[in-house]
Scaffold this motif. Structure first.
Motif: not given
Length: 409
Positions: A129-132, A181-185
């Motif tokens: 569903q997502s990748a960061f 957001c910064d280092d938080t998913v």
């Protein structure tokens, strides 16, 4: 929010005819296979754009369908391309940072760099569903749809891959929509499972039109606040929501996105939403056109944008008629900026600070797949390529999924 079964059937009606004939294509014409790199050969090189081609999970349930391998396609500056084969990942996503291009299949996580390809054992479920990419080259985090392993519960998997290897844990909910957001998913879900009791105790968070519908829940998914769990940040009185955009922009801890939904009375709305990840509170503005007319739900169907689409107080997005649109975050006023030439066939988009890349997503197996780069300020077409040998391969067993563009130097 769609279930796994519903999501798997998206596009079936449009693709079913082409899929039946796709398996008859001559292997000699398969340029994806001819351009495949071995693990030892794989390099990022001059790649400017990448996208994932992978099977829909439901393709393997149709009699006579052969499940194809999947490919990550690496587009070069001259419009040529090479591929990296994988086992496959439905809705396969890509994350590209200075550390390299990250992608995954059901068995491994991959990092493709200028000097080669690294693989990490990482067994997981089969729908992404997502990748960061985490800042500072610290690794990559992805969210996967596990489904309902237990009655009354819907769970996702969060997979974090760093230099120490890959770690996986479950979270409660179904987070089709996510943001870094910064280092938080963070994730937004409408299937809250064990958290339903919490929302039931709060005012306005039950639909009067359909009591089975659940409100939107914002939760922190990574880092986990405990041993593999999520932390609920806030709730929104929105039901039967859409559209699905997997990677949302986040600035100063505020996630921004477009929403089409029913309120608690069952009345339809379209809005641009700003959701504060610190306080859990949100602000939304009604979407209106140049004449102040409210936009309806159909005008948000099959749209596309990503985490880089917010600029100068406006959210830019690819509309259903092939136009680049812009919505003012503070007012909801929505205008057409320029046309891409794709029309209603649809496209995947990737935003950089200066450019918008669009990858055509045809369903007729006749319209060539094209990649275009537009100047984000003027709308001028900077580059346009036809990617030969891909359109005729598209089917239920090979679908255009996630896209990514090389980060600015």
């Amino acid at each position: 929010m769609p279930s796994r079964k519903t999501l798997a059937l998206v596009g079936v009606c449009a693709l079913i005819l082409s899929a039946c004939s796709a398996e008859k294509d001559s292997a000699a014409e398969n340029k994806l296979e001819a351009g495949a790199l071995t693990a030892a050969e794989a390099r990022l090189g001059d790649t400017i754009f990448a996208f994932y081609l992978s099977p829909q999970n439901n393709a393997k349930t149709f009699a006579g369908f052969k499940r194809n391998p999947a490919y990550v396609v690496l587009v070069q500056p001259d419009g040529s391309y090479r591929t990296v084969k994988t086992v496959g990942m439905d809705l396969g996503r890509l994350a590209w940072s200075d550390a390299g291009l990250s992608f995954a299949d059901e068995e491994q996580d991959y990092l493709l760099r200028a000097d080669g390809l690294t693989t990490v054992p990482s067994p997981k479920t089969d729908l992404q569903q997502s990748a960061f990419a985490l800042p500072g080259g610290e690794g990559f985090v992805a969210v996967y749809n596990e489904g309902s392993p237990e009655e009354g519960r819907y769970t996702n998997q969060v997979v974090a891959t760093t230099g120490a290897g890959s770690a996986r844990y479950r979270v409660e909910g179904n987070y089709f929509t996510n943001a870094l957001c910064d280092d938080t998913v963070y994730g937004i879900s409408q299937q809250s499972g064990a958290h339903s009791a919490e929302s039931a105790s709060l005012p306005g968070l039950r639909s009067k039109a359909d009591p089975q519908l659940e409100p939107e829940m914002l939760a922190r998914l990574y880092p986990s606040p405990g041993d593999g769990q999520e932390k609920v940040i806030g709730w929104r009185s929105a039901f039967d929501t859409g559209p699905i955009v997997h990677h949302l922009p986040c600035e100063d801890g505020v996630i921004t996105f477009l929403s089409a939904y029913q309120d608690a009375d069952g009345l339809p709305h379209t809005a641009i939403v700003s959701w504060d990840t610190d306080t859990g509170k949100y602000v939304e503005r009604r979407l209106v056109d140049d004449n102040g007319r409210p936009l309806d739900r159909t005008e948000l169907e099959a749209i596309s944008y990503d985490s880089g689409s917010l600029r100068d107080g406006k959210l830019e997005w690819f509309g259903p008629e092939g136009d680049i649109m812009a919505t003012d975050v503070d007012t909801g006023a929505t205008t057409r900026r320029f046309t891409t030439g794709y029309g209603p066939q649809g496209a995947q988009v990737a935003f950089t600070p200066d450019s918008i890349y669009t990858l055509g997503d045809p369903v007729d197996r006749q319209t060539p797949v094209t990649l275009k780069q537009f100047d984000r300020t003027t709308g001028e077409t900077l580059t346009s390529f036809t990617l030969d040998g891909i359109s005729e391969r598209l089917s239920l067993s090979l679908v255009i999924r996630g896209v990514a563009v090389r980060p600015p130097a």
